[in-house]
Design a protein around this motif. Structure first.
Motif, PDB file in Angstrom:
ATOM      1  N   SER A  32       6.223  65.736  23.731  1.00  0.00           N
ATOM      2  CA  SER A  32       5.314  64.588  23.767  1.00  0.00           C
ATOM      3  C   SER A  32       3.873  64.985  24.025  1.00  0.00           C
ATOM      4  O   SER A  32       2.964  64.179  23.813  1.00  0.00           O
ATOM      5  N   VAL A  33       3.671  66.217  24.479  1.00  0.00           N
ATOM      6  CA  VAL A  33       2.310  66.639  24.827  1.00  0.00           C
ATOM      7  C   VAL A  33       1.390  66.587  23.618  1.00  0.00           C
ATOM      8  O   VAL A  33       0.308  65.977  23.653  1.00  0.00           O
ATOM      9  N   LEU A  34       1.807  67.210  22.519  1.00  0.00           N
ATOM     10  CA  LEU A  34       0.936  67.261  21.343  1.00  0.00           C
ATOM     11  C   LEU A  34       0.729  65.883  20.707  1.00  0.00           C
ATOM     12  O   LEU A  34      -0.410  65.551  20.337  1.00  0.00           O
ATOM     13  N   PRO A  35       1.779  65.038  20.539  1.00  0.00           N
ATOM     14  CA  PRO A  35       1.510  63.685  20.033  1.00  0.00           C
ATOM     15  C   PRO A  35       0.544  62.898  20.911  1.00  0.00           C
ATOM     16  O   PRO A  35      -0.328  62.187  20.419  1.00  0.00           O
ATOM     17  N   ILE A  36       0.702  63.039  22.235  1.00  0.00           N
ATOM     18  CA  ILE A  36      -0.222  62.339  23.132  1.00  0.00           C
ATOM     19  C   ILE A  36      -1.631  62.892  22.976  1.00  0.00           C
ATOM     20  O   ILE A  36      -2.611  62.144  22.901  1.00  0.00           O
ATOM     21  N   MET A  37      -1.725  64.232  22.901  1.00  0.00           N
ATOM     22  CA  MET A  37      -3.042  64.848  22.719  1.00  0.00           C
ATOM     23  C   MET A  37      -3.660  64.456  21.384  1.00  0.00           C
ATOM     24  O   MET A  37      -4.877  64.274  21.282  1.00  0.00           O
ATOM     25  N   ASN A  38      -2.834  64.308  20.351  1.00  0.00           N
ATOM     26  CA  ASN A  38      -3.362  63.893  19.047  1.00  0.00           C
ATOM     27  C   ASN A  38      -3.912  62.471  19.108  1.00  0.00           C
ATOM     28  O   ASN A  38      -4.910  62.149  18.457  1.00  0.00           O
ATOM     29  N   MET A  39      -3.250  61.613  19.906  1.00  0.00           N
ATOM     30  CA  MET A  39      -3.739  60.247  20.047  1.00  0.00           C
ATOM     31  C   MET A  39      -5.057  60.213  20.828  1.00  0.00           C
ATOM     32  O   MET A  39      -5.955  59.424  20.544  1.00  0.00           O
ATOM     33  N   ILE A  40      -5.161  61.075  21.834  1.00  0.00           N
ATOM     34  CA  ILE A  40      -6.387  61.142  22.628  1.00  0.00           C
ATOM     35  C   ILE A  40      -7.486  61.883  21.871  1.00  0.00           C
ATOM     36  O   ILE A  40      -8.671  61.558  21.965  1.00  0.00           O
ATOM     37  N   ASP A  41      -7.070  62.890  21.105  1.00  0.00           N
ATOM     38  CA  ASP A  41      -8.002  63.773  20.408  1.00  0.00           C
ATOM     39  C   ASP A  41      -8.974  63.016  19.511  1.00  0.00           C
ATOM     40  O   ASP A  41     -10.157  63.342  19.453  1.00  0.00           O
ATOM     41  N   VAL A  42      -8.451  62.028  18.794  1.00  0.00           N
ATOM     42  CA  VAL A  42      -9.304  61.308  17.856  1.00  0.00           C
ATOM     43  C   VAL A  42     -10.471  60.660  18.584  1.00  0.00           C
ATOM     44  O   VAL A  42     -11.608  60.656  18.103  1.00  0.00           O
ATOM     45  N   SER A  43     -10.220  60.163  19.778  1.00  0.00           N
ATOM     46  CA  SER A  43     -11.294  59.542  20.555  1.00  0.00           C
ATOM     47  C   SER A  43     -12.296  60.585  21.037  1.00  0.00           C
ATOM     48  O   SER A  43     -13.514  60.390  20.940  1.00  0.00           O
ATOM     49  N   ILE A  44     -11.780  61.722  21.522  1.00  0.00           N
ATOM     50  CA  ILE A  44     -12.675  62.767  22.037  1.00  0.00           C
ATOM     51  C   ILE A  44     -13.537  63.334  20.922  1.00  0.00           C
ATOM     52  O   ILE A  44     -14.764  63.420  21.040  1.00  0.00           O
ATOM     53  N   VAL A  45     -12.886  63.753  19.837  1.00  0.00           N
ATOM     54  CA  VAL A  45     -13.608  64.416  18.749  1.00  0.00           C
ATOM     55  C   VAL A  45     -14.641  63.487  18.135  1.00  0.00           C
ATOM     56  O   VAL A  45     -15.803  63.875  17.936  1.00  0.00           O
ATOM     57  N   MET A  46     -14.234  62.274  17.835  1.00  0.00           N
ATOM     58  CA  MET A  46     -15.166  61.328  17.217  1.00  0.00           C
ATOM     59  C   MET A  46     -16.375  61.073  18.112  1.00  0.00           C
ATOM     60  O   MET A  46     -17.523  61.096  17.680  1.00  0.00           O
ATOM     61  N   ARG A  47     -16.119  60.813  19.387  1.00  0.00           N
ATOM     62  CA  ARG A  47     -17.210  60.507  20.312  1.00  0.00           C
ATOM     63  C   ARG A  47     -18.145  61.695  20.498  1.00  0.00           C
ATOM     64  O   ARG A  47     -19.360  61.528  20.580  1.00  0.00           O
ATOM     65  N   ARG A  48     -17.586  62.893  20.602  1.00  0.00           N
ATOM     66  CA  ARG A  48     -18.429  64.077  20.813  1.00  0.00           C
ATOM     67  C   ARG A  48     -19.233  64.409  19.563  1.00  0.00           C
ATOM     68  O   ARG A  48     -20.375  64.886  19.661  1.00  0.00           O
ATOM     69  N   LEU A  49     -18.664  64.200  18.398  1.00  0.00           N
ATOM     70  CA  LEU A  49     -19.424  64.417  17.159  1.00  0.00           C
ATOM     71  C   LEU A  49     -20.583  63.439  17.059  1.00  0.00           C
ATOM     72  O   LEU A  49     -21.705  63.813  16.713  1.00  0.00           O
ATOM     73  N   ILE A  50     -20.318  62.183  17.385  1.00  0.00           N
ATOM     74  CA  ILE A  50     -21.377  61.167  17.339  1.00  0.00           C
ATOM     75  C   ILE A  50     -22.451  61.480  18.386  1.00  0.00           C
ATOM     76  O   ILE A  50     -23.655  61.343  18.132  1.00  0.00           O
ATOM     77  N   ALA A  51     -22.018  61.956  19.548  1.00  0.00           N
ATOM     78  CA  ALA A  51     -22.973  62.305  20.602  1.00  0.00           C
ATOM     79  C   ALA A  51     -23.883  63.455  20.185  1.00  0.00           C
ATOM     80  O   ALA A  51     -25.022  63.555  20.659  1.00  0.00           O
ATOM     81  N   SER A  52     -23.387  64.318  19.302  1.00  0.00           N
ATOM     82  CA  SER A  52     -24.192  65.464  18.851  1.00  0.00           C
ATOM     83  C   SER A  52     -25.110  65.117  17.687  1.00  0.00           C
ATOM     84  O   SER A  52     -25.843  65.974  17.204  1.00  0.00           O
ATOM     85  N   GLY A  53     -25.055  63.844  17.200  1.00  0.00           N
ATOM     86  CA  GLY A  53     -26.001  63.419  16.180  1.00  0.00           C
ATOM     87  C   GLY A  53     -25.395  62.986  14.865  1.00  0.00           C
ATOM     88  O   GLY A  53     -26.121  62.545  13.969  1.00  0.00           O
ATOM     89  N   TYR A  54     -24.077  63.088  14.723  1.00  0.00           N
ATOM     90  CA  TYR A  54     -23.441  62.670  13.471  1.00  0.00           C
ATOM     91  C   TYR A  54     -23.261  61.154  13.457  1.00  0.00           C
ATOM     92  O   TYR A  54     -23.080  60.528  14.500  1.00  0.00           O
ATOM     93  N   THR A  55     -23.289  60.589  12.267  1.00  0.00           N
ATOM     94  CA  THR A  55     -23.019  59.161  12.132  1.00  0.00           C
ATOM     95  C   THR A  55     -21.515  58.925  12.229  1.00  0.00           C
ATOM     96  O   THR A  55     -20.709  59.871  12.157  1.00  0.00           O
ATOM     97  N   GLN A  56     -21.122  57.658  12.381  1.00  0.00           N
ATOM     98  CA  GLN A  56     -19.707  57.313  12.458  1.00  0.00           C
ATOM     99  C   GLN A  56     -18.967  57.777  11.205  1.00  0.00           C
ATOM    100  O   GLN A  56     -17.872  58.349  11.290  1.00  0.00           O
ATOM    101  N   ALA A  57     -19.574  57.553  10.040  1.00  0.00           N
ATOM    102  CA  ALA A  57     -18.935  57.934   8.780  1.00  0.00           C
ATOM    103  C   ALA A  57     -18.794  59.445   8.672  1.00  0.00           C
ATOM    104  O   ALA A  57     -17.752  59.958   8.223  1.00  0.00           O
ATOM    105  N   GLU A  58     -19.841  60.175   9.060  1.00  0.00           N
ATOM    106  CA  GLU A  58     -19.789  61.642   8.992  1.00  0.00           C
ATOM    107  C   GLU A  58     -18.741  62.193   9.956  1.00  0.00           C
ATOM    108  O   GLU A  58     -17.977  63.113   9.609  1.00  0.00           O
TER     109      GLU A  58
END
Length: 529
Positions: free
Chosen positions: A247-273
């Motif tokens: 269950s660790v990896l499925p849970i991490m995959n569910m959390i990952d999308v939030s982390i990665v998306m937010r950190r990319l946007i924080a670094s200057g990328y748009t939502q679409a990018e």
């Protein structure tokens, strides 16, 4: 149980797993083109939580059944082995009903309140019945694996995936005129159709084997009947740590999308990018990284009952020999896969996804580093599970997940790395967990892995393979184009790897003979002096 049986079991499951992965890859590409980004959004909203519930209900019990059945059969307690199966079957049936009910009756709340994507509702409903049928199928698979018969599992996996692909694509096509959310539901129902057909097949095989099973029960050695609560307790002791680990990896995959998306946007990328980069990471590069897993996962599945049986009769030397063989096979399969994906990362991605930018190859390049460590994790986990030490790889995976979380959060926001920071986080997690697993196997079994056989010879072989693959692609690409040049480069690299491995003694004639049809192949292999 002999090493010959172990290798043959791994070969059977690995072959089936490869077919399943190929079918799965075929499914994702046309499905994405058919229902497009909107439909895939609904599909992917439902799928991660489905995978998590599936891991909870099915990941640990087949291994637990396999281990407990094989131990009792090794002692001649055939009645006890079959009783384990029947009790676990009932447990899985109840778990299936519970997870199905949660998914089906809670679909509106999950997609509407938790995920804020209400149009994924029909995809949730389409996936729900699979949660009922897959646990039933898992019980039979675990029983046959405990009997050291991997064929029913392998064939049922192919039937399951074949039905999933066929029904999923046809239904998505038929329902597309009604809207993307209905087409996505059609694609999702493929998993349910696959589960139904796979379950029907493996039950049919069980009925065919019932006369043989009945004869075994009649000649079973006499043992005191184990109380039901004792069997359930032992099952849970084995299964729960595996379920937590799975269950660790499925849970991490569910959390990952939030982390990665937010950190990319924080670094200057748009939502679409950010969404596009995340799709390249999880939907493209990660798919290829998972492909070599099917071969090493088959080793892990096969080695659990082998190690269990050896230790049940106190044959420590046989357990050590099989453990070393399993690790060697993991290295000999995982290392060339990782190096091949690394040196041809961009050409491979351009071959499979010609419309994507060449930069997507850089993501695959980073993730390919983790392939050999992932291969080792799977095999070492199987060894530890066979030893009854299931909690150790779970803890190691949790430790790796912590490193992944920290690395992903930190590195993804660096503009020059972007989503490759998340890929590095995954690689770091695999390295940490793999090294910890290796430490515990060495400590508990008191075995040493010879540097020449486990490190030097494999590295020499894959280095030569990598050079040949890279250089041949560079020479051929201008004349033949990327697609043909990549296919030829992969083929040449594989040939060089196989020949070099034999010539330098990286794999022996004796080991080749343990493979199905291996004696015919070994005739062409010189004896080592």
């Amino acid at each position: 149980m002999s090493k010959n049986s172990f290798v043959k079991g791994a070969f059977i499951l690995g072959s089936a797993g490869l077919v399943v992965k190929i079918l799965g890859a075929f499914f994702r590409i046309p499905l994405g083109r058919l229902i497009e980004g909107e439909g895939m959004g609904y599909y992917q909203t439902a799928y991660p939580i489905y995978v998590l519930l599936l891991a909870i209900s099915t990941s640990g019990f087949p291994i637990a059944i396999s281990k407990m059945v094989s131990e009792r059969r090794a002692l001649g307690d055939y009645k006890g082995a079959h009783r384990v199966f029947t009790i676990t079957f009932r447990i899985l049936l109840v778990l299936g009903i519970v997870t199905f009910s949660m998914f089906f009756f809670g679909a509106n709340f999950i997609v509407g309140t938790l995920f804020k994507n209400p149009k994924a509702y029909y995809s949730m409903l389409s996936l729900a019945p699979a949660l009922l049928f897959v646990p039933i199928m898992a019980a039979f698979r675990g029983y046959f694996q405990g009997r050291n018969n991997m064929t029913p599992t392998a064939v049922s996996q192919i039937i399951e995936q074949g039905a999933r692909v066929g029904f999923g694509l046809v239904l998505a096509y038929i329902l597309m005129p009604r809207g993307a959310e209905y087409a996505a539901a059609g694609g999702s129902f493929g998993a349910t159709a696959g589960a139904i057909f796979g379950m029907i097949f493996i039950i049919f095989v069980y009925r065919l084997n019932k006369p043989k099973i009945d004869k075994e029960l009649k000649r079973s050695e006499h043992f005191p009947e184990e109380p039901v609560n004792e069997i359930i307790k032992n099952l849970l002791i084995i299964a729960i740590p595996i379920i937590i680990g799975a269950s660790v990896l499925p849970i991490m995959n569910m959390i990952d999308v939030s982390i990665v998306m937010r950190r990319l946007i924080a670094s200057g990328y748009t939502q679409a990018e950010a969404n596009t980069l995340y799709g390249q990471l999880t939907g493209m590069a990660a798919t290829l990284i998972n492909l070599p897993q099917v071969l090493t996962m088959s080793i892990a599945m096969s080695i659990v009952p082998i190690i269990s049986q050896s230790l049940a009769v106190n044959d420590i030397d046989e357990a050590r020999k099989n453990a070393k063989l399993g690790v060697r096979m993991a290295i000999l399969l995982g290392l060339p896969a990782g190096v091949g994906l690394m040196v041809l990362a961009t050409p491979i991605m351009q071959l499979l996804y010609p419309s994507e930018p060449a930069s997507v190859g850089k993501i695959l390049f980073v993730m390919s580093i983790g392939v050999v460590f992932l291969s080792l994790i799977q095999t070492l986990t199987g060894i530890l599970q066979g030893m009854g030490k299931s909690s150790i790889p779970v803890m190691n995976l949790f430790i790796g997940a912590i490193f992944k979380f920290i690395a992903t959060y930190t590195l993804t926001s660096i503009p020059s790395l972007n989503v490759r920071g998340a890929a590095l986080g995954t690689v770091i997690a695999y390295i940490v967990a793999g090294v910890l697993d290796l430490y515990w196997v060495k400590r508990l079994l008191k075995i040493e892995f010879e540097m020449a056989d486990f490190v030097v010879k494999p590295l020499i072989t894959v280095s030569l393979m990598g050079v040949v693959a890279k250089v041949s692609h560079m020479i051929l690409v201008s004349a033949l184009g990327n697609s043909l040049a990549t296919v030829i480069a992969i083929s040449l690299g594989a040939m060089v790897y196989g020949v070099t491995l034999v010539l330098i003694g990286g794999i022996t004639k004796e080991e080749i003979e343990r493979l199905p049809k291996g004696k015919k192949i070994s005739k062409f292999i010189p004896d080592r002096k």
